[in-house]
Design a protein around this motif. Structure first.
Motif, PDB file in Angstrom:
ATOM      1  N   ALA A 268      14.270   6.850 -62.504  1.00  0.00           N
ATOM      2  CA  ALA A 268      15.672   7.270 -62.700  1.00  0.00           C
ATOM      3  C   ALA A 268      16.503   7.015 -61.443  1.00  0.00           C
ATOM      4  O   ALA A 268      17.652   6.583 -61.532  1.00  0.00           O
ATOM      5  CB  ALA A 268      15.720   8.751 -63.085  1.00  0.00           C
ATOM      6  N   MET A 269      15.931   7.259 -60.263  1.00  0.00           N
ATOM      7  CA  MET A 269      16.669   7.017 -59.008  1.00  0.00           C
ATOM      8  C   MET A 269      16.962   5.537 -58.804  1.00  0.00           C
ATOM      9  O   MET A 269      17.977   5.168 -58.214  1.00  0.00           O
ATOM     10  CB  MET A 269      15.871   7.530 -57.806  1.00  0.00           C
ATOM     11  CG  MET A 269      15.688   9.024 -57.715  1.00  0.00           C
ATOM     12  SD  MET A 269      14.657   9.398 -56.274  1.00  0.00           S
ATOM     13  CE  MET A 269      14.276  11.123 -56.544  1.00  0.00           C
ATOM     14  N   ARG A 270      16.058   4.702 -59.293  1.00  0.00           N
ATOM     15  CA  ARG A 270      16.207   3.254 -59.105  1.00  0.00           C
ATOM     16  C   ARG A 270      17.144   2.627 -60.141  1.00  0.00           C
ATOM     17  O   ARG A 270      17.508   1.459 -60.028  1.00  0.00           O
ATOM     18  CB  ARG A 270      14.836   2.564 -59.170  1.00  0.00           C
ATOM     19  CG  ARG A 270      13.868   2.969 -58.063  1.00  0.00           C
ATOM     20  CD  ARG A 270      12.596   2.133 -58.062  1.00  0.00           C
ATOM     21  NE  ARG A 270      11.738   2.330 -59.216  1.00  0.00           N
ATOM     22  CZ  ARG A 270      10.745   3.232 -59.298  1.00  0.00           C
ATOM     23  NH1 ARG A 270      10.501   4.045 -58.290  1.00  0.00           N
ATOM     24  NH2 ARG A 270      10.001   3.321 -60.385  1.00  0.00           N
ATOM     25  N   SER A 271      17.495   3.407 -61.165  1.00  0.00           N
ATOM     26  CA  SER A 271      18.376   2.875 -62.225  1.00  0.00           C
ATOM     27  C   SER A 271      19.837   3.105 -61.852  1.00  0.00           C
ATOM     28  O   SER A 271      20.141   3.868 -60.939  1.00  0.00           O
ATOM     29  CB  SER A 271      18.090   3.588 -63.544  1.00  0.00           C
ATOM     30  OG  SER A 271      16.702   3.572 -63.810  1.00  0.00           O
ATOM     31  N   ASP A 272      20.748   2.469 -62.615  1.00  0.00           N
ATOM     32  CA  ASP A 272      22.183   2.616 -62.333  1.00  0.00           C
ATOM     33  C   ASP A 272      22.581   4.085 -62.270  1.00  0.00           C
ATOM     34  O   ASP A 272      22.148   4.890 -63.088  1.00  0.00           O
ATOM     35  CB  ASP A 272      23.008   1.892 -63.401  1.00  0.00           C
ATOM     36  CG  ASP A 272      22.999   0.386 -63.161  1.00  0.00           C
ATOM     37  OD1 ASP A 272      22.566  -0.025 -62.050  1.00  0.00           O
ATOM     38  OD2 ASP A 272      23.385  -0.375 -64.067  1.00  0.00           O
ATOM     39  N   ASN A 273      23.401   4.418 -61.286  1.00  0.00           N
ATOM     40  CA  ASN A 273      23.845   5.798 -61.039  1.00  0.00           C
ATOM     41  C   ASN A 273      22.697   6.738 -60.687  1.00  0.00           C
ATOM     42  O   ASN A 273      22.829   7.957 -60.809  1.00  0.00           O
ATOM     43  CB  ASN A 273      24.623   6.352 -62.232  1.00  0.00           C
ATOM     44  CG  ASN A 273      26.103   6.333 -61.919  1.00  0.00           C
ATOM     45  OD1 ASN A 273      26.491   6.564 -60.758  1.00  0.00           O
ATOM     46  ND2 ASN A 273      26.911   6.049 -62.922  1.00  0.00           N
TER      47      ASN A 273
END
Ligand code: ADP
Ligand code: MN
Ligand code: MN
Ligand code: MN
Length: 371
Positions: A268-273
């Motif tokens: 999740a941290m590596r995804s957009d936003n």
């Protein structure tokens, strides 16, 4: 450093080229050497011993379980001294080459409970939980360390004084700035050969202090990779007659200490936003500062007390703080991550002598499992 000083180490004085005559001997087709490696009762020291194998294993569970004398490693008493060695990860052996291997092991008591310094088991439990697996946690660990001469003084420092103040040494080049680069180079290549995902190295702020980075490694392999990289480092320095210390504050006063900054991200941290997830993780970490300090060195905060002073690019051990590009904070969000609004966070608190299993375990339990 003069030749005379080096001779004080019996290891450095031995002629290394002679060994090639024996390493050049052909090895029987069906005989391989396995170096079993484990963490001793200090939680910091590494031990190893060798055995011959008759076949090449495909996975750790193909390898025999072995034992050793735990009363000689601060792990057991004489009357019930056997500790089990359970292979958990295999690396290519950069010292013996060919199909010989390094075997990282977990340690278990005679009653099959994990030893006190087997921190891997609890870490693996967390990494194997569905919520953590789904997030594919990545870790990049910056391992700082210091070379010592055989007398315990930093290598290459004047014997009756100190080098010039910090400033010219970090990422330096030149004989007046940099000490023992050949060990650093040898270690880098040996890690690449062994399939340890080493991703960089640099000279540090204090003379004779260095850093290398391992990662990003996924889940449990972050701890495995870092422990093997440490073994390789101690083993190479041994050949040069040099000691590697992971003491987080090897020299008192205005000399930088050594850490193991741990860079951490979830899917999740590596995804957009993903910055939203990074902020959420920082919020959770802020409420668990003491739990993390206890997990971040082998003496539950005692070692880090000497290092996390709030000076020399550290935060205070007593307070949690975070900030973009802030090297005096517990958690730093790199500038590029804040700009792209996704990526990872850097936990600057782990001590250089931390057990990476305890560090990565605490991070996923706080940030993902919200424990
Ligand atoms: P610093 O600027 O703090 O000195 P380094 O370049 O020494 O940083 O180390 C950065 C570390 O961050 C490396 O180990 C790298 O593998 C790791 N890293 C990079 N991207 C990620 C990510 N998305 N998740 C986790 N670790 C990462
Ligand atoms: Mn770094
Ligand atoms: Mn550093
Ligand atoms: Mn860093």
């Amino acid at each position: 450093m003069s030749r005379k000083m080096l001779k004080d180490s019996p290891n450095a004085a031995l002629d290394k080229s002679l060994l090639n005559r024996y390493f050049d001997l052909p090895q029987p087709d069906n005989k391989f050497q396995a170096e079993y490696i484990w963490i001793d009762g200090t939680g910091e020291g590494l031990r190893s011993k060798t055995r011959t194998l008759n076949g090449i294993p495909n996975k750790p569970s193909d390898l025999p379980i072995w034992t050793y004398d735990g009363s000689s490693t601060y792990q057991a008493h004489g009357e019930n001294s056997e500790i089990f060695l359970c292979p958990v990860a295999i690396y290519k052996d950069p010292f013996r080459r060919n199909n010989n291997i390094l075997v990282l092991c977990e340690t278990y008591n005679f009653d099959h409970t994990p030893t006190a310094t087997n921190k891997r088991l609890a870490c693996k439990d967390a990494m194997d939980s569905p919520a953590v697996k789904k997030e594919e946690p990545w870790f990049g660990i910056e391992q700082e360390y210091t070379f010592l001469d055989i007398d315990g003084r930093p290598l290459g420092w004047p014997k009756n004084g100190f080098p010039g103040p910090q400033g010219p040494y970090y990422c330096g080049v030149g004989a007046n700035r940099v000490i023992a680069r050949e060990i650093v180079e040898a270690h880098y290549r040996a890690c690449l050969y062994a399939n340890v995902p080493i991703c960089g190295t640099n000279a540090e702020v204090m003379p004779s202090q260095w850093e290398y980075q391992v990662g990003p490694s996924v889940g449990i392999s972050a701890g495995d990779d870092l422990w093997i990289s440490r073994f390789i480092l101690h083993r190479i320095a041994e050949e040069y007659g040099v000691i590697v210390t992971l003491d987080p504050k090897p020299v008192e006063g205005n000399w930088n200490g050594a850490g193991a900054h741990t860079n951490f991200s979830t899917k999740a941290m590596r995804s957009d936003n993903g910055i939203i997830e990074i902020d959420r993780a920082i919020e959770r970490l802020s409420k668990k500062h003491n739990k993390h300090i206890q997990a971040y060195d082998p003496r539950e905060g005692k070692d880090n007390e000497r290092r996390l002073t709030g000076k020399c690019e550290t935060s205070s051990i007593h307070d949690f703080s975070s900030g973009v590009a802030n090297r005096n904070a517990s958690i730093r969000v790199p500038r590029s991550v804040a700009e792209e609004k996704k990526g990872y966070l850097e936990d600057r608190r782990p001590s250089s002598n931390c057990d990476p299993y305890s560090v990565t375990n605490a991070l996923v339990r706080t940030c993902i499992l919200n424990e």
